[in-house]
Structures are given as C-alpha cells and as structure tokens.
Design a protein around this motif. Sequence first.
Motif, PDB file in Angstrom:
ATOM      1  N   HIS A 187      35.518 -16.038  66.087  1.00  0.00           N
ATOM      2  CA  HIS A 187      36.639 -16.918  65.739  1.00  0.00           C
ATOM      3  C   HIS A 187      37.420 -17.387  66.965  1.00  0.00           C
ATOM      4  O   HIS A 187      38.366 -18.170  66.821  1.00  0.00           O
ATOM      5  CB  HIS A 187      37.584 -16.203  64.771  1.00  0.00           C
ATOM      6  CG  HIS A 187      36.935 -15.820  63.489  1.00  0.00           C
ATOM      7  ND1 HIS A 187      36.603 -16.722  62.517  1.00  0.00           N
ATOM      8  CD2 HIS A 187      36.515 -14.610  63.025  1.00  0.00           C
ATOM      9  CE1 HIS A 187      36.034 -16.107  61.501  1.00  0.00           C
ATOM     10  NE2 HIS A 187      35.965 -14.819  61.787  1.00  0.00           N
ATOM     11  N   TYR A 189      42.546 -22.472  62.093  1.00  0.00           N
ATOM     12  CA  TYR A 189      42.346 -22.451  60.647  1.00  0.00           C
ATOM     13  C   TYR A 189      43.613 -22.895  59.928  1.00  0.00           C
ATOM     14  O   TYR A 189      44.705 -22.399  60.219  1.00  0.00           O
ATOM     15  CB  TYR A 189      41.981 -21.043  60.178  1.00  0.00           C
ATOM     16  CG  TYR A 189      40.670 -20.547  60.718  1.00  0.00           C
ATOM     17  CD1 TYR A 189      39.471 -21.081  60.271  1.00  0.00           C
ATOM     18  CD2 TYR A 189      40.626 -19.557  61.687  1.00  0.00           C
ATOM     19  CE1 TYR A 189      38.255 -20.636  60.764  1.00  0.00           C
ATOM     20  CE2 TYR A 189      39.423 -19.096  62.186  1.00  0.00           C
ATOM     21  CZ  TYR A 189      38.234 -19.644  61.723  1.00  0.00           C
ATOM     22  OH  TYR A 189      37.032 -19.199  62.214  1.00  0.00           O
ATOM     23  N   THR A 244      43.475 -25.764  51.012  1.00  0.00           N
ATOM     24  CA  THR A 244      42.192 -25.514  51.664  1.00  0.00           C
ATOM     25  C   THR A 244      41.493 -24.330  51.011  1.00  0.00           C
ATOM     26  O   THR A 244      42.104 -23.560  50.273  1.00  0.00           O
ATOM     27  CB  THR A 244      42.379 -25.196  53.165  1.00  0.00           C
ATOM     28  OG1 THR A 244      43.053 -23.929  53.285  1.00  0.00           O
ATOM     29  CG2 THR A 244      43.170 -26.277  53.882  1.00  0.00           C
ATOM     30  N   ASP A 245      40.221 -24.187  51.309  1.00  0.00           N
ATOM     31  CA  ASP A 245      39.466 -23.016  50.842  1.00  0.00           C
ATOM     32  C   ASP A 245      39.184 -22.058  52.005  1.00  0.00           C
ATOM     33  O   ASP A 245      38.294 -21.232  51.945  1.00  0.00           O
ATOM     34  CB  ASP A 245      38.170 -23.440  50.157  1.00  0.00           C
ATOM     35  CG  ASP A 245      37.203 -24.152  51.096  1.00  0.00           C
ATOM     36  OD1 ASP A 245      37.571 -24.468  52.241  1.00  0.00           O
ATOM     37  OD2 ASP A 245      36.052 -24.392  50.678  1.00  0.00           O
ATOM     38  N   THR A 246      39.988 -22.148  53.045  1.00  0.00           N
ATOM     39  CA  THR A 246      39.794 -21.336  54.245  1.00  0.00           C
ATOM     40  C   THR A 246      39.832 -19.845  53.941  1.00  0.00           C
ATOM     41  O   THR A 246      39.000 -19.082  54.447  1.00  0.00           O
ATOM     42  CB  THR A 246      40.852 -21.689  55.309  1.00  0.00           C
ATOM     43  OG1 THR A 246      40.795 -23.093  55.561  1.00  0.00           O
ATOM     44  CG2 THR A 246      40.625 -20.928  56.592  1.00  0.00           C
ATOM     45  N   ALA A 279      39.131 -18.259  51.171  1.00  0.00           N
ATOM     46  CA  ALA A 279      37.893 -17.884  50.469  1.00  0.00           C
ATOM     47  C   ALA A 279      36.712 -17.854  51.435  1.00  0.00           C
ATOM     48  O   ALA A 279      35.880 -16.931  51.382  1.00  0.00           O
ATOM     49  CB  ALA A 279      37.625 -18.852  49.321  1.00  0.00           C
ATOM     50  N   GLN A 280      36.623 -18.832  52.315  1.00  0.00           N
ATOM     51  CA  GLN A 280      35.513 -18.875  53.272  1.00  0.00           C
ATOM     52  C   GLN A 280      35.541 -17.682  54.214  1.00  0.00           C
ATOM     53  O   GLN A 280      34.500 -17.083  54.495  1.00  0.00           O
ATOM     54  CB  GLN A 280      35.554 -20.166  54.092  1.00  0.00           C
ATOM     55  CG  GLN A 280      35.148 -21.388  53.326  1.00  0.00           C
ATOM     56  CD  GLN A 280      35.196 -22.635  54.196  1.00  0.00           C
ATOM     57  OE1 GLN A 280      35.382 -22.569  55.411  1.00  0.00           O
ATOM     58  NE2 GLN A 280      35.041 -23.783  53.575  1.00  0.00           N
ATOM     59  N   LEU A 281      36.713 -17.324  54.702  1.00  0.00           N
ATOM     60  CA  LEU A 281      36.808 -16.257  55.691  1.00  0.00           C
ATOM     61  C   LEU A 281      36.813 -14.856  55.090  1.00  0.00           C
ATOM     62  O   LEU A 281      36.330 -13.910  55.719  1.00  0.00           O
ATOM     63  CB  LEU A 281      38.053 -16.446  56.558  1.00  0.00           C
ATOM     64  CG  LEU A 281      38.048 -17.678  57.453  1.00  0.00           C
ATOM     65  CD1 LEU A 281      39.368 -17.813  58.191  1.00  0.00           C
ATOM     66  CD2 LEU A 281      36.898 -17.629  58.439  1.00  0.00           C
ATOM     67  N   GLY A 322      35.815 -14.132  51.739  1.00  0.00           N
ATOM     68  CA  GLY A 322      34.822 -13.923  50.686  1.00  0.00           C
ATOM     69  C   GLY A 322      35.448 -13.664  49.323  1.00  0.00           C
ATOM     70  O   GLY A 322      34.810 -13.109  48.429  1.00  0.00           O
ATOM     71  N   ARG A 323      36.684 -14.068  49.155  1.00  0.00           N
ATOM     72  CA  ARG A 323      37.378 -13.956  47.868  1.00  0.00           C
ATOM     73  C   ARG A 323      38.390 -15.094  47.798  1.00  0.00           C
ATOM     74  O   ARG A 323      38.811 -15.625  48.826  1.00  0.00           O
ATOM     75  CB  ARG A 323      38.092 -12.601  47.729  1.00  0.00           C
ATOM     76  CG  ARG A 323      39.187 -12.399  48.760  1.00  0.00           C
ATOM     77  CD  ARG A 323      40.234 -11.408  48.295  1.00  0.00           C
ATOM     78  NE  ARG A 323      41.233 -11.139  49.297  1.00  0.00           N
ATOM     79  CZ  ARG A 323      42.304 -11.894  49.523  1.00  0.00           C
ATOM     80  NH1 ARG A 323      42.505 -12.990  48.839  1.00  0.00           N
ATOM     81  NH2 ARG A 323      43.182 -11.564  50.452  1.00  0.00           N
TER      82      ARG A 323
END
Length: 156
Positions: free
Chosen positions: A53, A58, A125-127, A129-131, A133-134
């Motif tokens: 990272h 983000y 954003t879906d950041t 969830a992406q980082l 995993g939930r």
Amino acid sequence: MRCADFAANALAWAPQIRATGVVRGAYGDAATSPVHERDIAEVAVRALLDPAHAGRAYAITGPESLTQHDKARVIGEAIGRKLTFEEIPPERLRQALLAQGLPEDVPDRVIGYAAACLKQPGPTTDTVAQLLGRPALTFAAWAAEHADAFQGQEPS
C-alpha cells in the motif's frame, strides 16, 4: 487515506438530541456517506503494515449516502425516539459552532462541505470492502454503538 465525512461528527448533535429531540443544522438535504471510525482504523492498520500500500491514496467512505434528515432519523431509531432535523440558516449554525469553542475555520469547512453535498452528494466508495474483504459498517451500526451518547450517558 482520505475520509470525507466521519460518522463521529454526529456526536456534535448529542446535546441537542438529549435536550430537545431536534437537530438544528444547515442543509438538511445535503447527502454524505459517513464512515465508521473502526473502518478507518482497520484500513489504516492494513495500509501501514502492508508494503503493497506504500504510496497509494484511498478514499474511505461509509457504504451509503444519507442526508442530514436521514442521519437524524437513524440516530432516533437507535435510541428509540423520534428525532427531527430542523434547517437553520448557515450563519446561525456558524455562530452556534463558534460559541461551542470551535476554531474559526472549522464551521466554514463544515458548512461549505454540506453546501457542496447539497449540490452533489458526497462520494460513496467500496474501498473498505476491497481492502478489508467485508462491507463498510453502516451509519445505523455506528448509531447503535454510540446510542448512549445521545441518551445522556457517556459512550462506553
């Protein structure tokens, strides 16, 4: 990490909610995606500990866009009390925030962001969830966890 709207900002409403059940603020239809502090912390830990990272930025948000009216309603549901949002002029809100001891620039930033989100909702954003995993934690989950602050008790 770039966080747009902290769910914890709603704690500023606690005295009003405890005293009157009415939240007074500017731009009730301004919509943002409040992010839970636990999501911020977990993303920060992941970003700081994993070299993959390094150098990345983000945008961290909650999972849904909510108006100020929605946030008051959700807090009310968490505490079992009907709350309302009463719109007041931005300058009146600015004076109230300054009277609470906030630095001169803070009310202008808060009001300016709300005005911008009235014209165009803040990002979602879906950041998280992406980082992680939930899914990102909802404002409803945040409100339930912080219900004591809105009912006259210190948060646990």
